[in-house]
Design a protein around this motif. Structure first.
Motif, PDB file in Angstrom:
ATOM      1  N   SER A   1     -34.531  17.959 -10.798  1.00 47.00           N
ATOM      2  CA  SER A   1     -33.397  18.283  -9.961  1.00 47.00           C
ATOM      3  C   SER A   1     -32.355  17.402  -9.955  1.00 47.00           C
ATOM      4  CB  SER A   1     -34.156  18.178  -8.332  1.00 47.00           C
ATOM      5  OG  SER A   1     -34.472  16.981  -8.189  1.00 47.00           O
TER       6      SER A   1
ATOM      7  N   THR B   1     -28.162  26.369 -10.780  1.00 49.01           N
ATOM      8  CA  THR B   1     -29.292  26.329  -9.766  1.00 49.01           C
ATOM      9  C   THR B   1     -28.587  26.725  -8.616  1.00 49.01           C
ATOM     10  OG1 THR B   1     -29.145  24.100  -8.914  1.00 49.01           O
ATOM     11  CG2 THR B   1     -30.334  24.664 -10.991  1.00 49.01           C
ATOM     12  N   ASP B   2     -29.263  26.949  -7.543  1.00 49.21           N
ATOM     13  CA  ASP B   2     -28.879  27.065  -6.063  1.00 49.21           C
ATOM     14  C   ASP B   2     -28.125  25.976  -5.460  1.00 49.21           C
ATOM     15  OD1 ASP B   2     -30.224  29.552  -5.791  1.00 49.21           O
ATOM     16  OD2 ASP B   2     -31.989  28.706  -4.704  1.00 49.21           O
TER      17      ASP B   2
ATOM     18  N   PRO C   1     -31.786  34.758 -12.944  1.00 47.49           N
ATOM     19  CA  PRO C   1     -32.439  33.626 -11.994  1.00 47.49           C
ATOM     20  C   PRO C   1     -33.969  34.063 -11.536  1.00 47.49           C
ATOM     21  CG  PRO C   1     -30.373  34.429 -11.230  1.00 47.49           C
ATOM     22  CD  PRO C   1     -30.484  35.274 -12.280  1.00 47.49           C
TER      23      PRO C   1
ATOM     24  N   THR D   1     -33.018  29.390 -10.082  1.00 41.18           N
ATOM     25  CA  THR D   1     -32.396  28.725 -11.161  1.00 41.18           C
ATOM     26  C   THR D   1     -32.325  29.724 -12.317  1.00 41.18           C
ATOM     27  OG1 THR D   1     -31.928  26.780 -12.729  1.00 41.18           O
ATOM     28  CG2 THR D   1     -34.222  27.729 -12.380  1.00 41.18           C
ATOM     29  N   ASN D   2     -31.197  29.451 -13.448  1.00 35.93           N
ATOM     30  CA  ASN D   2     -31.203  30.134 -14.552  1.00 35.93           C
ATOM     31  C   ASN D   2     -31.706  29.141 -15.731  1.00 35.93           C
ATOM     32  OD1 ASN D   2     -30.242  31.159 -17.267  1.00 35.93           O
ATOM     33  ND2 ASN D   2     -28.830  32.386 -16.325  1.00 35.93           N
TER      34      ASN D   2
ATOM     35  N   GLN E   1     -29.793  25.703 -17.317  1.00 31.48           N
ATOM     36  CA  GLN E   1     -30.205  24.539 -16.711  1.00 31.48           C
ATOM     37  C   GLN E   1     -30.598  23.462 -17.897  1.00 31.48           C
ATOM     38  OE1 GLN E   1     -33.872  24.856 -14.282  1.00 31.48           O
ATOM     39  NE2 GLN E   1     -33.350  23.069 -13.001  1.00 31.48           N
TER      40      GLN E   1
END
Length: 448
Positions: free
Chosen positions: A291, A299-300, A385, A408-409, A413
């Motif tokens: 993260s 990502t979100d 995603p 997420t992609n 990422q």
């Protein structure tokens, strides 16, 4: 039951993947992808998985031995990690890796006081000891900012040695923070709700005062004194960032998250600048959670205004940085049920059906590396995603979807991902009687 499109995609991933079989050549494709990059950011999908630590260490050893990396920067507090740094470079009195790690007393201790880190620190010391006398030794550094009070002690202790009068002034400035029993969150709460005055200006003034003495303190007796000053100055920077972080905690998650990740990215920048100034082209391996190290823009996180270390490093260094993530489908993890709670060995639920974890499980490969920069059918299809799991120091299986998944992609990422289908919890060197398998939740194994 997997549908036709999912089966087709898992087949494509299996064909594009590089199986990991435990040979010395396992990570040849990854080292080829890394090339001459100066930054390799290696994540983890949990803060308590043995295989993530073990494989991250194996990759790091090769980067140090084969590509000239000389710094390992981790998601840990600066003073605690610096003690380890002194041990691996042979400049303190610690006799063993476990002793060098004894500064890590803050929850969650198992993140760094575990058998995998002990083994890696032992290897790093042996490697450094084997180098020629004037060679650059590999170091170990912390990027995080939770150590506000111990960093204050380090700043004052340094000044006591080099400038006792300046130490008195520092004690006076930092005394503003003394009323909270070294409880950083209590300070943040009191200031946020106007129960106490902010110490912001005092910690800024102390950092500026120290920086004004750069020439006087930092260049007295060559490189050793430069390193000592750099260590002290970074502690002062940390106090400034930590004070801001704890104030921001009660203003919302986005604000405090961004303060923390900006501090970690800036610390990385300063590490590189410091060692480059000594005539090196510094190369750094970074160990943090996915993260923090996967690009937040994929990502979100970005939709709510959060950024992270991976994004900031990419923005600054572009292709000079390679981002590597880890995933797992099931197994066990060492984690707590609440902040400050005891470490438990917890069952990891199988990955949710629409997740990358489930897709990678469907390949049938127990372990593999996937280069996400390649132009092939698998990577193209992954550019949509999907859910990805993130387990930190707390794992709550009963609220798995809400607590631990985000969209997420993956190819945006990370540059590469390592999937280990069945993993085991990391073993703390401070094992307690509660470190045993807890009962699986009633929803196991479906996770519905």
């Amino acid at each position: 039951m997997a549908n036709t499109s999912t089966t087709k995609l898992s087949d494509a991933v299996r064909q594009a993947a590089h199986p990991l079989t435990g040979t010395s050549e396992d990570y040849d494709p990854l080292l080829e992808l890394i090339g001459d990059a100066r930054f390799v950011l290696i994540g983890e999908a949990t803060h308590g998985t043995h295989e993530f630590y073990e494989q991250r260490a194996e990759i790091t050893k090769r980067l140090i031995q084969e590509k000239g990396f000389t710094a390992v920067a981790v998601e840990a507090d600066w003073p605690d990690a610096y003690r380890v740094n002194c041990y691996v470079r042979g400049v303190n009195d610690d006799q063993t890796p476990a002793e060098a790690l004894s500064g890590f007393q803050r929850f969650p201790t198992w993140m760094w006081r575990n058998t995998d880190v002990v083994n890696f620190i032992g290897w790093l010391r042996q490697y450094n000891d084997s180098l020629p006398q004037n060679a650059t030794k590999a170091g170990f550094y912390g990027l995080d900012l939770y150590s506000m009070y111990s960093s204050i002690d380090e700043v004052v202790g340094y000044l006591d040695k080099v400038d006792p009068e300046a130490a008195k002034k520092a004690r006076h400035r930092y005394s503003c923070l003394e009323h909270f029993g070294e409880d950083s969150q209590a300070y943040g709460y009191a200031v946020s709700f106007d129960m106490s005055e902010s110490c912001e200006q005092e910690v800024i003034n102390q950092l500026m005062e120290l920086q004004r003495k750069t020439g006087e303190y930092g260049q007295r007796d060559g490189r050793v004194k430069e390193d000592e000053f750099f260590y002290a100055e970074q502690n002062a920077r940390l106090v400034k960032s930590a004070e801001e972080y704890y104030r921001s905690m009660f203003q919302g998650r986005v604000s405090s998250w961004n303060v923390r990740d900006k501090h970690m990215a800036e610390t990385l920048d300063r590490l590189v600048a410091h060692f480059d100034s000594q005539g090196n082209r510094t190369k750094v391996v970074v160990w943090e959670h996915n993260s923090h190290l996967g690009d937040a823009r994929a990502t979100d996180m970005s939709s709510v205004g959060e950024l992270n270390v991976g994004q900031l490093v990419r923005e600054r260094y572009d292709r000079d940085a390679v981002l590597v993530g880890f995933t797992t489908y099931t197994g066990t993890v060492t984690a707590a049920s609440r902040w400050g709670g005891i470490a438990q060995l917890k069952q990891v639920l199988p990955g949710l059906p629409d997740s990358y974890e489930a897709l990678f499980h469907d390949t049938g490969l127990p372990r593999f590396l996937l280069n996400l920069q390649q132009d092939n059918e698998a990577v193209t299809a992954l550019n949509e995603p999907r859910l990805e799991r993130a387990i930190g120091v707390i794992y709550l299986p009963k609220t798995e979807r809400v607590s631990h998944y985000f969209h997420t992609n993956l190819p945006k990422q990370f540059d590469a991902v390592i999937h280990i289908d069945d993993t085991t919890g990391v073993e703390s060197i401070d094992r307690n009687p509660h470190w045993q398998m807890e009962e699986a939740p009633e929803t196991f194994p479906t996770g519905m």
